[in-house]
Design an enzyme around this catalytic site. Structure first.
Site, PDB file in Angstrom:
ATOM      1  N   HIS A   1      -1.358   4.039  -1.723  1.00  0.00           N
ATOM      2  CA  HIS A   1      -0.850   5.270  -1.830  1.00  0.00           C
ATOM      3  C   HIS A   1      -0.373   5.097  -0.643  1.00  0.00           C
ATOM      4  CE1 HIS A   1      -3.113   7.787  -5.539  1.00  0.00           C
ATOM      5  NE2 HIS A   1      -3.235   6.385  -5.662  1.00  0.00           N
TER       6      HIS A   1
ATOM      7  N   ASP B   1       0.811  13.522  -2.588  1.00  0.00           N
ATOM      8  CA  ASP B   1       0.426  12.553  -3.503  1.00  0.00           C
ATOM      9  C   ASP B   1      -0.298  12.826  -4.632  1.00  0.00           C
ATOM     10  OD1 ASP B   1      -1.350   9.857  -3.206  1.00  0.00           O
ATOM     11  OD2 ASP B   1      -2.370  10.998  -4.822  1.00  0.00           O
TER      12      ASP B   1
ATOM     13  N   SER C   1      -5.665  -4.325  -2.068  1.00  0.00           N
ATOM     14  CA  SER C   1      -6.318  -3.432  -0.822  1.00  0.00           C
ATOM     15  C   SER C   1      -8.008  -3.538  -0.698  1.00  0.00           C
ATOM     16  CB  SER C   1      -5.635  -2.410   0.337  1.00  0.00           C
ATOM     17  OG  SER C   1      -4.873  -1.388  -1.254  1.00  0.00           O
TER      18      SER C   1
ATOM     19  N   TRP D   1      -5.848  -9.458   5.012  1.00  0.00           N
ATOM     20  CA  TRP D   1      -4.833  -8.114   5.790  1.00  0.00           C
ATOM     21  C   TRP D   1      -4.167  -9.550   5.846  1.00  0.00           C
ATOM     22  CZ3 TRP D   1      -3.780  -4.062   3.396  1.00  0.00           C
ATOM     23  CH2 TRP D   1      -2.637  -3.223   3.338  1.00  0.00           C
ATOM     24  N   ALA D   2      -2.761  -9.605   4.495  1.00  0.00           N
ATOM     25  CA  ALA D   2      -1.720 -10.604   4.238  1.00  0.00           C
ATOM     26  C   ALA D   2      -0.499  -9.947   5.170  1.00  0.00           C
ATOM     27  CB  ALA D   2      -1.513 -11.814   3.631  1.00  0.00           C
TER      28      ALA D   2
ATOM     29  N   HIS E   1      -3.400  -8.374  -9.285  1.00  0.00           N
ATOM     30  CA  HIS E   1      -4.433  -7.165  -9.229  1.00  0.00           C
ATOM     31  C   HIS E   1      -3.495  -6.250 -10.524  1.00  0.00           C
ATOM     32  CE1 HIS E   1      -2.988  -5.082  -6.182  1.00  0.00           C
ATOM     33  NE2 HIS E   1      -3.978  -3.814  -5.889  1.00  0.00           N
TER      34      HIS E   1
ATOM     35  N   ASN F   1       2.319  -1.470  -6.254  1.00  0.00           N
ATOM     36  CA  ASN F   1       3.298  -1.758  -5.519  1.00  0.00           C
ATOM     37  C   ASN F   1       3.845  -3.062  -5.463  1.00  0.00           C
ATOM     38  OD1 ASN F   1       3.678   0.425  -3.762  1.00  0.00           O
ATOM     39  ND2 ASN F   1       1.292   0.886  -3.669  1.00  0.00           N
TER      40      ASN F   1
ATOM     41  N   GLU G   1       7.602  -4.946  -5.355  1.00  0.00           N
ATOM     42  CA  GLU G   1       7.250  -6.018  -4.220  1.00  0.00           C
ATOM     43  C   GLU G   1       7.760  -7.866  -5.102  1.00  0.00           C
ATOM     44  OE1 GLU G   1       4.223  -5.648  -1.579  1.00  0.00           O
ATOM     45  OE2 GLU G   1       4.406  -3.261  -1.845  1.00  0.00           O
TER      46      GLU G   1
END
Ligand code: UDP
Length: 494
Positions: A19, A122, A290, A349-350, A367, A371, A375
């Site tokens: 978010h 949000d 994430s 974290w990539a 998943h 986002n 991307e």
């Protein structure tokens, strides 16, 4: 321009990467188009994006972060645990949520101090509808997923097509949709399946959209125009599609690498060297976003599935605090993959934007977080759809049945990301099957790849000057400026 004449917009993100990242990108876009922007957040959350804000500010844009204190001591959390992604257990997640809830008061006080012309908050901050009404300013609802998923939520909530079915796995069709979309009860979020405490939490969030000035979407007209239209005609509220915001605002590699970066990657060169050594479009990128934490049994199946597929892969594995002991399997696997040079594991974290844009990357297992979809699509990549929770099962249907750029792995059950499921483990054979289709040279794969590339081109055009998303952003800013002007006139006349 005099300070008081400049449009001042306050953004309030919800602290979870899926978010927060798009909202920060959107706030930066507003600033780049002449708006005075303030982002309200807590210290540890700000630290994940402050670099970009400082860089924009130093380039002359009017943007700043307004920090508020997370009530760590009051909710019994150590300092710095302020983001939903840190909710490694239900107990911790409950405390983080309570802390976020307690921020309402300080945020409302800030609204009064700052006297903005508009707030963009949000979807999860439904309470800001009333706060904006008290100030007499518009509240824009920020929805961080697809039009398709929002329509699905509203239609399923309203018509309840899943009631009265003989089983949880019997299919129903989403009513009112221009495409025939079939789902099962198990695939919709549990708070929609039957009434529970969570229903009382989520329903007002969806209802708050109707009481807002309009909704901002990180989507674009060319991608899901049928559902953009359906959303407007059935909900009857304004919406603006200004995506994909991430590629719009993070143009160079440094910006892409900085985005949402929480820890320094000492090893950046290593993954890049590894990717550089691979042929174009030969690598599968595997990431579950994430929040998702997988059961150990599932990690084992994924590892074997990827290895058995014979394809090159980069796999992002989030460290699972609970079963640290079982990680030795993954460490052995990592070692084996290093030797065979077939796979590369990134822990935690990539730098996702950089990996997706690399020419060696040829597809993604996702998943279906919105986002990640945008991307991948922006990079022109087809996807293996492996939804886990929330809106992800709807997004899977959009990818597979509408856009036809996704191969379903066959996920059956929508489960909260931190309730590690041991029953519903996807078997390695299913994973291999999906990888073979996506990365193979069959007609299906070729056609999916072509469609994904076309959408990738459209995603790039829409944010260029004159493009649909570009024009929409400018129109929205102009509309807010006119509102500000007419308000000022009203004050003068009265
Ligand atoms: N992300 C990343 N590196 C990671 C995991 C996630 O950069 O290792 C970013 C990803 O690029 C995306 C966001 O975090 O922008 C995750 O959002 P998404 O909607 O895909 O899924 P969520 O995390 O909300 O389930």
């Amino acid at each position: 321009m005099m300070e008081s004449q400049q449009l001042h917009v306050v953004f309030v993100p919800f602290p979870t990467p899926g978010h927060m990242l798009p909202m920060i990108d959107t706030a930066r876009l507003f600033a780049k188009h002449g708006v005075n922007v303030t982002i309200i957040t807590t210290h540890s959350n700000a630290s994940t994006f402050q670099k970009s804000i400082d860089s924009d500010f130093n380039s002359g844009y009017s943007i700043k972060t307004q920090l508020i204190q997370f009530p760590s001591a009051q909710v019994g959390l150590p300092d710095g645990v302020e983001n939903i992604k840190d909710g490694t257990s239900r107990e911790i997640l409950g405390k983080i949520s309570r802390g976020i809830w307690m921020l309402q008061n300080p945020i409302e006080i800030l609204f009064k101090d700052l006297q903005p012309d508009c707030i963009v908050t949000d979807m999860m901050h439904a309470w800001t509808v009333e706060a904006a009404a008290k100030l007499g300013i518009p509240r824009i609802h920020y929805y961080s997923s697809s039009y398709f998923s929002n329509c699905a939520y509203h239609f399923i909530m309203k018509y309840r097509p899943h009631d009265g079915l003989v089983s949880d796995t019997q299919k129903f069709t989403i009513p009112g949709f221009p495409h025939s979309i079939e789902m099962t009860r198990l695939q919709i979020p549990d708070w929609l399946r039957e009434k529970s405490a969570a229903t009382a939490y989520f329903e007002p969030i969806y209802q708050s959209e109707k009481r807002s000035y309009g909704t901002l979407y990180n989507s674009f007209h060319e991608l899901e125009s049928d559902y953009e239209k359906l959303n407007r005609s059935t909900l009857g509220i304004k919406s603006w599609s200004v995506g994909p915001v991430s590629s719009w605002v993070n143009k160079d590699d440094e910006k892409k690498a900085n985005r949402g970066h929480m820890e320094e990657h000492g090893k950046e060169a290593e993954w890049l060297n590894w990717l550089n050594s691979k042929e174009n479009e030969s690598v599968l990128y595997v990431s579950f976003g994430s929040l998702t934490r997988l059961a150990h049994a599932q990690l084992v199946e994924i590892a074997h599935g990827l290895e058995n597929s014979g394809r090159n892969f980069i796999w992002v594995v989030r460290k699972n605090d609970r079963d640290e002991g079982e990680n030795s399997f993954l460490q052995d696997f990592e070692q084996r993959m290093k030797e065979s040079k077939k796979g590369y594991i990134i822990w935690n974290w990539a730098p996702q934007l950089l990996i997706l844009d690399h020419p060696a990357t040829g597809g993604i297992v996702t998943h279906c977080g919105w986002n990640s979809i945008l991307e991948s699509l922006n990079a022109g990549l087809p996807m293996i759809a492996w939804p886990m929770f929330a809106d992800q099962f709807y997004n899977e249907k959009l990818l597979v049945d509408v856009l036809k750029i996704g191969v379903p792995v066959g996920a059956k059950e929508n489960k909260l990301w931190n309730s590690v499921s041991v029953e519903a483990v996807m078997k390695r054979e299913e994973i291999v099957k999906a990888v073979d289709i996506l990365m193979g040279s069959g007609q299906e794969s070729i056609e999916m790849r072509m469609r994904a590339k076309k959408l990738g081109d459209a995603a790039k055009r829409t944010i260029e000057e004159g493009g649909h998303s570009y024009n929409t952003l400018i129109q929205l800013i102009d509309e807010l400026k006119s509102l500000k002007k007419s308000k000022a006139l009203d004050v003068k006349v009265n």
